[in-house]
Design an enzyme around this catalytic site. Sequence first.
Site, PDB file in Angstrom:
ATOM      1  N   TYR A 156     -71.769 -32.734 -19.636  1.00 28.80           N
ATOM      2  CA  TYR A 156     -72.169 -31.796 -18.628  1.00 28.80           C
ATOM      3  C   TYR A 156     -72.037 -29.745 -19.694  1.00 28.80           C
ATOM      4  CZ  TYR A 156     -67.231 -31.229 -17.152  1.00 28.80           C
ATOM      5  OH  TYR A 156     -65.726 -30.326 -17.155  1.00 28.80           O
ATOM      6  N   CYS A 157     -72.038 -29.325 -18.588  1.00 26.80           N
ATOM      7  CA  CYS A 157     -72.227 -28.042 -18.998  1.00 26.80           C
ATOM      8  C   CYS A 157     -71.973 -27.522 -18.287  1.00 26.80           C
ATOM      9  CB  CYS A 157     -73.279 -27.235 -20.134  1.00 26.80           C
ATOM     10  SG  CYS A 157     -74.763 -27.373 -19.449  1.00 26.80           S
ATOM     11  N   ARG A 158     -72.522 -25.823 -17.909  1.00 22.60           N
ATOM     12  CA  ARG A 158     -72.440 -25.372 -16.676  1.00 22.60           C
ATOM     13  C   ARG A 158     -73.931 -25.599 -15.570  1.00 22.60           C
ATOM     14  NH1 ARG A 158     -74.967 -20.209 -14.170  1.00 22.60           N
ATOM     15  NH2 ARG A 158     -76.150 -20.586 -16.801  1.00 22.60           N
TER      16      ARG A 158
END
Length: 207
Positions: A156-158
């Site tokens: 995941y990231c932003r």
Amino acid sequence: MFRRSLASSSSSLLRSSSSLLSVVARPLLMSSTVTLSARASLFQPTCSGSIRCKSSTYELASEGKSTHVKDLKRDWAEKGPVAFEEMKDISKRASSSTDVMILDVRELAEIQQGNIPSSLPLPLSLLEESLKLDPQEWEERLGFRKPGRDQPIVVYCRSGKRSQSAMDKMTLEGNVEDRFTNIRNYSGSWNDWSEKYKPTREEEDDD
């Protein structure tokens, strides 16, 4: 006549080698999509490539006189993108050694603002070089164990875009023998998590 006989024998050997390769591979292929390159030699067929089945990736490699197949799991990846409710459950049981590994591919400055419980930092900017490290170097530099190639992983990231890029790098780029096969993207990523996640009183006390 002798030359004709020798040419005929050589041709038969080549056909036999190709047939043998076909017979060996056929039970594995079933209705799978195949990416396979093969080269028949006079005395020994050799092949390389990968065969993608519904729940596995079979890799064929020739070493010396033997051709063998390694089964890599894909069952986790086949579930597709991760949604919030499932991510909550995953974060409670995630482990870098025994179960699902959660990788946060945001940059360190972003991670310091907050992260999903049990996630481990692996910034996208470091990913390409990190994937080249052997397990010992990986652990020394990143501080956690390098996942197995078919260990269940969530990235995941932003917003989900960089994590999709990370998943593509890990599953599609580089040498076939180094690629990961069991990765999913938390498509909502940190934006989704920070909006929906409400920590319990116990979790607030732990903080």
